[in-house]
Design a protein around this motif. Structure first.
Motif, PDB file in Angstrom:
ATOM      1  N   VAL B  85       0.844  -1.199   0.000  1.00 40.34           N
ATOM      2  CA  VAL B  85       0.000   0.000   0.000  1.00 40.34           C
ATOM      3  C   VAL B  85       0.881   1.252   0.000  1.00 40.34           C
ATOM      4  O   VAL B  85       0.620   2.210  -0.726  1.00 40.34           O
ATOM      5  CB  VAL B  85      -0.957   0.006   1.221  1.00 40.34           C
ATOM      6  N   VAL B  86       1.949   1.227   0.806  1.00 44.09           N
ATOM      7  CA  VAL B  86       2.885   2.361   0.858  1.00 44.09           C
ATOM      8  C   VAL B  86       3.406   2.663  -0.544  1.00 44.09           C
ATOM      9  O   VAL B  86       3.360   3.794  -1.021  1.00 44.09           O
ATOM     10  CB  VAL B  86       4.067   2.058   1.808  1.00 44.09           C
ATOM     11  N   ASN B  87       3.873   1.628  -1.233  1.00 48.98           N
ATOM     12  CA  ASN B  87       4.451   1.831  -2.560  1.00 48.98           C
ATOM     13  C   ASN B  87       3.418   2.304  -3.573  1.00 48.98           C
ATOM     14  O   ASN B  87       3.743   3.014  -4.522  1.00 48.98           O
ATOM     15  CB  ASN B  87       5.113   0.538  -3.054  1.00 48.98           C
ATOM     16  N   SER B  88       2.174   1.910  -3.362  1.00 45.62           N
ATOM     17  CA  SER B  88       1.109   2.298  -4.297  1.00 45.62           C
ATOM     18  C   SER B  88       0.639   3.722  -4.059  1.00 45.62           C
ATOM     19  O   SER B  88      -0.029   4.309  -4.906  1.00 45.62           O
ATOM     20  CB  SER B  88      -0.089   1.355  -4.161  1.00 45.62           C
ATOM     21  N   GLY B  89       0.964   4.274  -2.900  1.00 45.93           N
ATOM     22  CA  GLY B  89       0.590   5.660  -2.603  1.00 45.93           C
ATOM     23  C   GLY B  89      -0.782   5.843  -1.983  1.00 45.93           C
ATOM     24  O   GLY B  89      -1.151   6.959  -1.633  1.00 45.93           O
ATOM     25  N   ARG B  90      -1.541   4.765  -1.845  1.00 45.57           N
ATOM     26  CA  ARG B  90      -2.914   4.927  -1.326  1.00 45.57           C
ATOM     27  C   ARG B  90      -2.919   4.940   0.202  1.00 45.57           C
ATOM     28  O   ARG B  90      -3.556   4.107   0.854  1.00 45.57           O
ATOM     29  CB  ARG B  90      -3.816   3.817  -1.871  1.00 45.57           C
ATOM     30  N   ARG B  91      -2.194   5.866   0.782  1.00 41.52           N
ATOM     31  CA  ARG B  91      -2.065   5.922   2.232  1.00 41.52           C
ATOM     32  C   ARG B  91      -1.707   7.342   2.661  1.00 41.52           C
ATOM     33  O   ARG B  91      -1.047   8.068   1.902  1.00 41.52           O
ATOM     34  CB  ARG B  91      -0.959   4.945   2.665  1.00 41.52           C
ATOM     35  N   HIS B  92      -2.157   7.731   3.830  1.00 43.44           N
ATOM     36  CA  HIS B  92      -1.726   8.980   4.450  1.00 43.44           C
ATOM     37  C   HIS B  92      -1.373   8.643   5.894  1.00 43.44           C
ATOM     38  O   HIS B  92      -2.223   8.180   6.652  1.00 43.44           O
ATOM     39  CB  HIS B  92      -2.848  10.023   4.389  1.00 43.44           C
ATOM     40  N   VAL B  93      -0.107   8.847   6.248  1.00 45.60           N
ATOM     41  CA  VAL B  93       0.350   8.506   7.586  1.00 45.60           C
ATOM     42  C   VAL B  93       0.511   9.777   8.406  1.00 45.60           C
ATOM     43  O   VAL B  93       0.871  10.826   7.873  1.00 45.60           O
ATOM     44  CB  VAL B  93       1.683   7.708   7.513  1.00 45.60           C
ATOM     45  N   VAL B  94       0.186   9.685   9.684  1.00 42.81           N
ATOM     46  CA  VAL B  94       0.493  10.786  10.608  1.00 42.81           C
ATOM     47  C   VAL B  94       1.471  10.232  11.631  1.00 42.81           C
ATOM     48  O   VAL B  94       1.098   9.478  12.527  1.00 42.81           O
ATOM     49  CB  VAL B  94      -0.752  11.333  11.325  1.00 42.81           C
ATOM     50  N   MET B  95       2.730  10.585  11.438  1.00 46.23           N
ATOM     51  CA  MET B  95       3.778  10.071  12.315  1.00 46.23           C
ATOM     52  C   MET B  95       4.079  11.058  13.437  1.00 46.23           C
ATOM     53  O   MET B  95       3.735  12.235  13.362  1.00 46.23           O
ATOM     54  CB  MET B  95       5.064   9.835  11.513  1.00 46.23           C
ATOM     55  N   GLY B  96       4.779  10.573  14.439  1.00 44.02           N
ATOM     56  CA  GLY B  96       5.349  11.439  15.458  1.00 44.02           C
ATOM     57  C   GLY B  96       6.721  11.883  14.989  1.00 44.02           C
ATOM     58  O   GLY B  96       7.179  11.504  13.907  1.00 44.02           O
TER      59      GLY B  96
END
Lengths: 291, 252
Positions: B85-96
């Protein structure tokens, strides 16, 4: 079909110092801890370790067994999160590290499994990963144009392993095995990337029972991926496995014990300088004391 | 009626975290902390009904449970598949972030020199891959100079000054927002540096400037972060976080 059952010490007897080993699982989840404990009892040293790191890497660092580590992270997954022995090895500069993005670990294992020298990946570009690798990590230019330009990508080298260790919940003596938790992690890739492949299981059953016990999709290992099988009940302790949770109290005990040489000596004598059976008995006693 | 006169800073942060996902559509939202998890769930229950949310382990929720609770599932997303999913771009992460600089470089690896740090944290984790593949935002519960630094020690997530415009491999890099306990920011300042979008009610521009090691663009012009609506407050307080875990992450 061959009977591949071995003891922990027989497995360790097949290892040599200087090897590159892969440890399955993720953080503090389904780690091949019985194998790690057996390694701690042995004189095998100077290891290069590939792992989604947790207390497996920490414990090997505690005994000075690690020369070099390839990892995306080292985490205990629950408070207090940071592994004390890995932190000590890093802050003392005792080990060479090849830190990388988590996805790069999978990519490197996939390259090894496919017998390719590398696989391209975007992850790592622009970050400190290339600095961590001190020239060991190269880039590759795509022969195909993207938006009229040649894309430059990280050439993730194959993470070829001399030996891989994974712990699954259920297996047979031939090396067919299943996980019963929610995540297979990358255990199949570790096995496909290694020359020698060792599996420990909480429970060893007949093939017929194994295939009936789980959905077929959970059978992540088959016997051509495994060279040795060890029945090790509680073999992932104190990390999470399919049939038992992470032993949070014991994990805290591990972190606390690492704080002084005296408390570590005590911990080591009670839990590490003993056989796997004695370890499991000591863990039971510890749980009783906590009540 | 829910009392909107006693809205806490934590609740304002939850709404700001929810706003991160406005317009995101049918992608995987990956919040990494309590407040941002409540925020993502709030977005899903209100203005972004198509978001995919996981339990943080390997399952996609079909229905949204309170923090720490269980709910029916709609799918499976083990770690190995997350990377696809990461490689496909279909993600939005909210990291610290243990450190974050004005271009958005983030550090969660270690403090000090690379091969012999003074303090070891997690390692770079998924930050290099996240930031080069899909939308990434950051949440900082305690805005201060130790986090908002001139230069991070170890670049884990990559900032805008790392982009090589000659290399199309960087074309998916997108740092969307930074939400802290003081305000909401993006990277549309000069040369893609950090810019203030809004400050939380009761927070002054001076307070933000004093809590940041570098200059933040637009501080004087920044508006006020919006308050939760009554509906949002009710959802936060009675549905998503009845036990008040949010107040432990942001105390002021």
């Amino acid at each position: 079909m061959r009977d591949k059952r071995m003891s922990l010490d027989e497995v360790v007897g097949e290892l040599r110092s200087g090897m590159t080993i892969g440890l399955g699982g993720w953080g503090s989840r389904r780690k091949p801890m019985a194998f790690v404990r057996a390694l701690l009892r042995s004189d095998v040293a100077d290891l290069t370790v590939v792992t989604y790191g947790g207390p497996d890497l920490g414990l090997l660092c505690s005994a000075g067994k690690v020369r070099k580590a390839y990892y995306g992270f080292v985490s205990l997954d629950s408070a207090p999160f940071y592994d004390p022995w890995f932190a000590k090895a890093r802050t003392e500069g005792a080990i060479t590290v090849r830190e990388m993005d988590e996805g790069m670990v999978k990519c490197g294992l996939q390259a090894a499994a496919a017998r390719l020298p590398f696989l391209p990946i975007r992850a790592g570009l622009g970050s400190a990963v290339l600095d961590f690798w001190e020239g060991e990590l190269k880039t590759v230019q795509s022969p195909y144009l993207t938006d009229g330009k040649a894309e430059t990508l990280v050439a993730m080298p194959a993470l070829n392993l001399d030996a891989a260790f994974v712990h699954l919940d259920l297996g047979d003596k031939h090396g067919n095995a299943a996980y019963t938790g929610v995540d297979p992690y990358m255990d199949d890739l570790y096995m496909l990337s290694a020359e020698k492949r060792y599996l420990s299981v909480d429970r060893l059953v007949e093939t017929e029972e194994l295939v009936k016990a789980v959905p077929t999709q959970a059978l992540v290992l088959n016997r051509m991926m495994v060279d040795g099988v060890v029945e090790a009940p509680g073999g992932a302790h104190f990390t999470f496995a399919g049939s038992y949770g992470r032993d949070e109290k014991f994990q805290r005990h591990y972190v606390e014990a690492a704080k002084t040489p005296e408390s570590w000596a005590e911990f080591k004598a009670r839990y590490l300088d003993v056989s796997e059976d004695e370890y499991q008995a000591a863990v039971k006693a510890f749980a009783e004391e906590q009540k | 009626m829910t009392d909107t006169t006693t809205v806490t800073r934590a609740e304002i942060c939850v709404v700001a975290a929810a706003e991160i996902f406005r317009g995101a559509g049918e992608i995987m939202a990956s919040p990494m902390s309590t407040i941002t998890t409540i925020g993502a769930r709030l977005a899903r229950l209100t203005f972004e009904p198509d978001l995919l949310l996981s339990d943080g382990e390997a399952l996609f929720f079909a229905e949204i449970p309170p923090i720490g609770g269980k709910a029916p599932i709609e799918g499976w997303i083990p770690f190995s598949k997350v990377f696809d999913v990461v490689n496909s771009g279909r993600r939005h992460v909210v990291m610290g972030a243990n450190q974050l600089d004005k271009y958005g470089n983030q550090n969660l690896s270690a403090f000090g020199p690379l091969q012999q740090p003074t303090r070891q944290m997690f390692g770079v984790r998924g930050a290099p891959g996240n930031t080069i593949n899909h939308a990434t935002s950051y949440f900082v519960p305690k805005h201060g100079k130790r986090v908002f630094v001139d230069q991070v020690d170890i670049v884990s997530g990559i900032g805008y000054d790392k982009i090589d415009s000659e290399n199309p491999a960087y074309r998916f890099h997108h740092l969307h927002r930074v939400v802290s306990n003081l305000g909401v920011f993006d990277y549309n300042g000069p040369d893609h540096t950090m810019r203030a979008l809004s400050l939380h009610p009761g927070v002054s521009a001076d307070e933000v400037a004093e809590s940041t090691s570098f200059e933040i663009a637009g501080l004087a012009e920044a508006g006020e972060t919006r308050l939760p609506t009554e509906e949002e407050l009710t959802i936060i307080r009675t549905v998503l976080d009845p036990k008040g875990f949010r107040e432990k992450e942001v105390t002021a």
